[in-house]
Motif scaffolding. Structure first.
Motif, PDB file in Angstrom:
ATOM      1  N   VAL A  51      79.657  17.674 -53.142  1.00  0.00           N
ATOM      2  CA  VAL A  51      79.334  17.830 -54.559  1.00  0.00           C
ATOM      3  C   VAL A  51      79.356  16.449 -55.200  1.00  0.00           C
ATOM      4  O   VAL A  51      80.422  15.880 -55.429  1.00  0.00           O
ATOM      5  CB  VAL A  51      80.330  18.749 -55.271  1.00  0.00           C
ATOM      6  N   GLU A  52      78.261  15.890 -55.473  1.00  0.00           N
ATOM      7  CA  GLU A  52      78.161  14.582 -56.119  1.00  0.00           C
ATOM      8  C   GLU A  52      77.616  14.788 -57.513  1.00  0.00           C
ATOM      9  O   GLU A  52      76.417  15.037 -57.700  1.00  0.00           O
ATOM     10  CB  GLU A  52      77.252  13.651 -55.324  1.00  0.00           C
ATOM     11  N   ARG A  53      78.501  14.700 -58.488  1.00  0.00           N
ATOM     12  CA  ARG A  53      78.097  14.921 -59.874  1.00  0.00           C
ATOM     13  C   ARG A  53      78.389  13.668 -60.668  1.00  0.00           C
ATOM     14  O   ARG A  53      79.473  13.135 -60.597  1.00  0.00           O
ATOM     15  CB  ARG A  53      78.848  16.106 -60.475  1.00  0.00           C
ATOM     16  N   ASP A  57      81.913  19.292 -61.852  1.00  0.00           N
ATOM     17  CA  ASP A  57      82.415  19.522 -60.504  1.00  0.00           C
ATOM     18  C   ASP A  57      83.362  18.405 -60.073  1.00  0.00           C
ATOM     19  O   ASP A  57      84.299  18.635 -59.296  1.00  0.00           O
ATOM     20  CB  ASP A  57      81.263  19.621 -59.514  1.00  0.00           C
ATOM     21  N   ARG A  58      83.120  17.211 -60.578  1.00  0.00           N
ATOM     22  CA  ARG A  58      83.961  16.078 -60.207  1.00  0.00           C
ATOM     23  C   ARG A  58      85.411  16.300 -60.664  1.00  0.00           C
ATOM     24  O   ARG A  58      86.353  16.001 -59.939  1.00  0.00           O
ATOM     25  CB  ARG A  58      83.406  14.791 -60.814  1.00  0.00           C
ATOM     26  N   TYR A  78      91.650  19.243 -57.104  1.00  0.00           N
ATOM     27  CA  TYR A  78      91.960  19.728 -55.764  1.00  0.00           C
ATOM     28  C   TYR A  78      92.616  18.621 -54.942  1.00  0.00           C
ATOM     29  O   TYR A  78      93.613  18.849 -54.251  1.00  0.00           O
ATOM     30  CB  TYR A  78      90.671  20.176 -55.065  1.00  0.00           C
ATOM     31  N   GLU A  79      92.068  17.442 -55.022  1.00  0.00           N
ATOM     32  CA  GLU A  79      92.599  16.339 -54.230  1.00  0.00           C
ATOM     33  C   GLU A  79      94.006  15.956 -54.673  1.00  0.00           C
ATOM     34  O   GLU A  79      94.845  15.562 -53.863  1.00  0.00           O
ATOM     35  CB  GLU A  79      91.660  15.134 -54.336  1.00  0.00           C
ATOM     36  N   ALA A  80      94.278  16.077 -55.963  1.00  0.00           N
ATOM     37  CA  ALA A  80      95.591  15.696 -56.489  1.00  0.00           C
ATOM     38  C   ALA A  80      96.652  16.742 -56.209  1.00  0.00           C
ATOM     39  O   ALA A  80      97.831  16.414 -56.020  1.00  0.00           O
ATOM     40  CB  ALA A  80      95.495  15.455 -57.992  1.00  0.00           C
ATOM     41  N   ASP A  81      96.244  18.013 -56.146  1.00  0.00           N
ATOM     42  CA  ASP A  81      97.233  19.096 -56.095  1.00  0.00           C
ATOM     43  C   ASP A  81      97.281  19.824 -54.761  1.00  0.00           C
ATOM     44  O   ASP A  81      98.282  20.461 -54.449  1.00  0.00           O
ATOM     45  CB  ASP A  81      96.942  20.118 -57.200  1.00  0.00           C
ATOM     46  N   ALA A  82      96.200  19.756 -53.990  1.00  0.00           N
ATOM     47  CA  ALA A  82      96.135  20.557 -52.765  1.00  0.00           C
ATOM     48  C   ALA A  82      97.185  20.114 -51.769  1.00  0.00           C
ATOM     49  O   ALA A  82      97.435  18.933 -51.580  1.00  0.00           O
ATOM     50  CB  ALA A  82      94.745  20.447 -52.135  1.00  0.00           C
TER      51      ALA A  82
END
Length: 492
Positions: free
Chosen positions: A490-492, A464-465, A471-475
């Motif tokens: 989500v902490e994986r 999930d990480r 997502y954080e890089a591309d959103a």
């Protein structure tokens, strides 16, 4: 390339400002895939009528489906090269034209040989449609928006396989077998006109030259493996007609891997599979796809042999599965950020295993009213896994490599489906001798449930990480809050 521009090179100036890139891509993708996927199931219902007209028994009609399947297998591996060489727009419109023209020709066939030849032409178009269409979707939608897009994209993959037998049975009963092919014409023509007017182009990185040896090894190997898996339930696994193509196909694919990894200009860039998230999702989707297609193959047979349903009735009884998958496609975008893809995939795999086990129990003591909700829940469970896995598969793949990744995914999908049908058919045939036809179904279903359980265990390896970081890089800025929420929850 800006994925949100209203139109790309080649789009009609008249529609450039009226139809957005995303609407154009979704419209063509859904229509094209709907035709190609439905065609794999709708023709089966018409085979008895085709055989009657041509004076051929059912065993002699295998070339109608095998020709389509082999052509499909040969041209899936070349789809990525064509996309990178000619761009998505030209490739998908050419594939649409081939498929639509071939559908019309199939309806005019006056012999088995002619129909088989036209089905091969259909397979050429069908082999290109799914991977090229998926490449367009991946390039049109940024990572953070792909789950929303899947609400529409999953329409053909969920509804088409279940609608095929229903629509095919109705057309054969009320008109003739020719209409199972003619029904593609209005959809194909409208998709072609709309695509020619509004579809943008997403050019690939280009390819210096065509890898002819890679094409022969990949296309020939996949075709041989799928042919062996398709004929194995009837011929038996020990038959030379099964073992020969299977061994030859596996050997060809093994040589292809070595060749492509060493080639300066490979047909398929296999190094895309080095991406851990993409590789893991493919491993999860393989047993899930096999189990799902195995159930769709066996379930109508049980309804007809065990409960005495007709072809149309059994198709209608299977349709709740499609409604369940559509439900899942609406659920996943709403809970994905909070739960993460790994949990959704694990829950989906376990849920599918439990429901298939329930179906196995119901087959020993059939309760028709319980079968419908069971199929709905099965579709929902499989849909949770499919939607989450297909989204996670591509979040770390760069745009320049999406064509190669979709080629590999579609090769995996075709192999999984053929293996699932072969496994289900083989188990049923072997167990039917000592137990009777109806008694063989529960054991076969339990084996398919085991595949889903195995998929849920494999899904535990999903990170999930990695998805959150992508997502954080591309959103885009409008979706940054969603990416942050995924990171917090989500902490994986």
């Amino acid at each position: 390339m800006n994925p949100q521009r209203p139109a790309g090179p080649g789009a009609s100036p008249r529609l450039a400002g009226r139809v957005s890139t995303k609407v154009a891509v979704c419209g063509v993708f859904v229509a094209a895939n709907f035709m190609a996927i439905m065609d794999t199931t709708i023709v089966n219902v018409a085979l008895p009528a085709i055989g009657h007209d041509f004076g051929v028994d059912l065993s002699g009609l295998s070339s109608v489906n095998i020709g389509y399947l082999v052509a499909l297998a040969v041209f899936i591996p070349v789809s990525g090269w064509l996309t990178n060489r000619f761009g998505t727009r030209r490739t998908v419109l050419t594939a649409l034209l081939l498929f639509t023209v071939a559908s019309g020709l199939c309806a005019t066939a006056d012999s088995l040989e002619a129909l088989t030849g036209y089905r091969i032409l259909q397979g050429v178009g069908g082999g290109l449609l799914a991977p090229v269409g998926m490449t367009m979707m991946l390039r049109a939608f940024p990572v953070a928006e792909r789950l929303r897009a899947q609400q529409y994209v999953m329409l053909p993959t969920t509804v088409a396989p279940a609608l095929g037998p229903v629509l095919g049975g109705w057309l054969v009963d009320t008109a003739s077998w020719h209409w199972v092919f003619l029904v593609n014409l209005p959809v194909g023509v409208l998709a072609l006109l709309f695509g020619a007017a509004a579809l943008p182009d997403f050019p690939g990185p280009g390819t210096p030259r065509f890898d002819a040896l890679g094409f022969v090894l990949a296309g020939g190997g996949l075709a041989a493996v799928l042919y062996a898996l398709t004929t194995a339930p009837d011929r038996g696994w020990g038959n030379g007609g099964t073992l020969g193509p299977l061994a030859g196909g596996v050997a060809s694919l093994a040589v292809m891997v070595v060749w492509e990894l060493r080639s300066r200009h490979p047909l398929i860039e296999l190094r895309v599979a080095k991406d851990q998230l993409f590789r893991t999702t493919q491993v999860v989707l393989l047993p899930t796809g096999a189990a799902f297609m195995g159930v769709l193959y066996l379930y109508p047979q049980f309804l007809q042999t065990g409960l005495g349903y007709g072809a149309l009735h059994s198709g209608l009884a299977t349709f709740p599965e499609a409604l369940g998958m559509l439900t899942a496609s609406q659920i996943v975008p709403r809970v994905h950020d909070r739960l993460g893809p790994r949990l959704l995939m694990v829950v989906g795999g376990i849920g599918a295993a439990l429901i298939i086990s329930v179906l196995a129990t119901l087959m020993t003591t059939p309760h028709p009213l319980a079968l419908y909700p069971s199929m709905y829940l099965l579709g929902t469970s499989v849909g949770l896994l499919f939607a989450s896995a297909q989204n996670a598969a591509f979040v770390t793949i760069p745009p320049s490599r999406t064509a190669d990744a979709t080629t590999l995914l579609n090769m995996q999908r075709q192999t999984a489906g053929a293996f699932g049908v072969a496994l289900a058919g083989t188990l049923t045939a072997s167990l039917a001798r000592p137990t009777g036809a109806t008694g063989a179904y529960p054991t076969a279903f339990l084996a398919l449930a085991g595949l889903c359980l195995g998929a849920s265990l494999l899904a535990l390896r999903i990170s999930d990480r990695r998805v959150r970081e992508a997502y954080e890089a591309d959103a885009p800025a409008s979706s940054s809050a969603k990416a942050s929420r995924l990171g917090r929850n989500v902490e994986r």
